[in-house]
Enzyme design. Structure first.
Site, PDB file in Angstrom:
ATOM      1  N   ARG A   1       0.835  -1.202   0.000  1.00 57.21           N
ATOM      2  CA  ARG A   1       0.000   0.000   0.000  1.00 57.21           C
ATOM      3  C   ARG A   1       0.871   1.254   0.000  1.00 57.21           C
ATOM      4  O   ARG A   1       1.870   1.325   0.718  1.00 57.21           O
ATOM      5  CB  ARG A   1      -0.944  -0.010   1.208  1.00 57.21           C
TER       6      ARG A   1
ATOM      7  N   VAL B   1      10.419   7.912  -7.069  1.00 56.33           N
ATOM      8  CA  VAL B   1      11.179   6.732  -6.643  1.00 56.33           C
ATOM      9  C   VAL B   1      11.633   6.006  -7.905  1.00 56.33           C
ATOM     10  O   VAL B   1      10.800   5.614  -8.735  1.00 56.33           O
ATOM     11  CB  VAL B   1      10.343   5.795  -5.753  1.00 56.33           C
TER      12      VAL B   1
ATOM     13  N   HIS C   1       7.352   1.241 -10.691  1.00 54.97           N
ATOM     14  CA  HIS C   1       6.191   0.801  -9.897  1.00 54.97           C
ATOM     15  C   HIS C   1       4.926   1.173 -10.639  1.00 54.97           C
ATOM     16  O   HIS C   1       4.787   2.269 -11.163  1.00 54.97           O
ATOM     17  CB  HIS C   1       6.213   1.421  -8.502  1.00 54.97           C
TER      18      HIS C   1
HETATM   19  P1  AMP Z   1       6.071   8.121  -8.055  1.00 50.51           P
HETATM   20  O1  AMP Z   1       5.828   9.567  -7.705  1.00 50.51           O
HETATM   21  O2  AMP Z   1       5.306   7.659  -9.260  1.00 50.51           O
HETATM   22  O3  AMP Z   1       7.544   7.806  -8.125  1.00 50.51           O
HETATM   23  O4  AMP Z   1       5.451   7.295  -6.856  1.00 50.51           O
HETATM   24  C1  AMP Z   1       6.153   7.044  -5.672  1.00 50.51           C
HETATM   25  C2  AMP Z   1       5.128   6.659  -4.663  1.00 50.51           C
HETATM   26  O5  AMP Z   1       5.781   6.006  -3.582  1.00 50.51           O
HETATM   27  C3  AMP Z   1       4.355   7.830  -4.047  1.00 50.51           C
HETATM   28  O6  AMP Z   1       2.968   7.678  -4.295  1.00 50.51           O
HETATM   29  C4  AMP Z   1       4.701   7.758  -2.544  1.00 50.51           C
HETATM   30  O7  AMP Z   1       3.596   8.089  -1.722  1.00 50.51           O
HETATM   31  C5  AMP Z   1       5.090   6.296  -2.398  1.00 50.51           C
HETATM   32  N1  AMP Z   1       5.992   5.998  -1.291  1.00 50.51           N
HETATM   33  C6  AMP Z   1       7.101   6.659  -0.942  1.00 50.51           C
HETATM   34  N2  AMP Z   1       7.701   6.061   0.119  1.00 50.51           N
HETATM   35  C7  AMP Z   1       6.938   4.973   0.433  1.00 50.51           C
HETATM   36  C8  AMP Z   1       7.021   3.948   1.419  1.00 50.51           C
HETATM   37  N3  AMP Z   1       8.024   3.911   2.314  1.00 50.51           N
HETATM   38  N4  AMP Z   1       6.045   3.001   1.445  1.00 50.51           N
HETATM   39  C9  AMP Z   1       5.038   3.040   0.565  1.00 50.51           C
HETATM   40  N5  AMP Z   1       4.908   3.975  -0.403  1.00 50.51           N
HETATM   41  C10 AMP Z   1       5.842   4.930  -0.470  1.00 50.51           C
END
Ligand code: AMP
Ligand code: ZN
Length: 116
Positions: free
Chosen positions: A31, A98, A102
């Site tokens: 999640r 990130v 994903h």
């Molecule tokens: P993006 O902006 O497409 O790279 O999505 C990265 C996603 O990772 C964002 O929606 C963040 O809320 C999520 N995220 C960042 N750190 C974590 C974590 N430790 N656990 C779960 N989700 C995370």
């Protein structure tokens, strides 16, 4: 960013906790920590791939497995029939923060189109 610095590789290694909802040989899903919809799950390959641009010719089965995961998770979350979105951002202009690919699985509410 190297794999040892990668947040999602650390989640895969169990070094950072996550609410894991799905696991297969090639992918896991957990999640989102900052959910943008009632269901917001991130589906990632076990293999570190930084962006869509870095997907290789040998990665098709792994990438396909992310969508199989999306199908199974959507069914388990009860959103398969009403509908959901599966989206992957690539690089800064699309909002990627990130750098381990994903698939965002979003559902449980109406989703507008086009996204911002
Ligand atoms: P993006 O902006 O497409 O790279 O999505 C990265 C996603 O990772 C964002 O929606 C963040 O809320 C999520 N995220 C960042 N750190 C974590 C974590 N430790 N656990 C779960 N989700 C995370
Ligand atoms: Zn990684």
């Amino acid at each position: 960013m190297s794999e040892s610095d990668c947040l999602f590789c650390k989640i895969l290694a169990g070094d950072i906790p996550a609410d894991i909802v799905y696991e297969s040989e090639t992918a896991i899903a957990f999640r989102d920590i900052n959910p943008k919809a009632p269901t917001h799950v991130l589906i990632i390959p076990r293999k570190h791939i930084a962006t869509i641009n870095d997907i290789g010719a040998g990665d098709e089965a792994v990438i396909g497995s992310l969508y199989s995961a999306a199908r199974e998770i959507a069914k388990a979350e009860g959103i398969a029939e009403e509908g959901y979105r599966a989206v992957m951002n690539c690089n800064e202009a699309a909002g990627q923060t990130v750098f381990h690919i994903h698939l965002h699985l979003l559902g449980g509410r109406s989703l507008s189109w086009p996204p911002g």
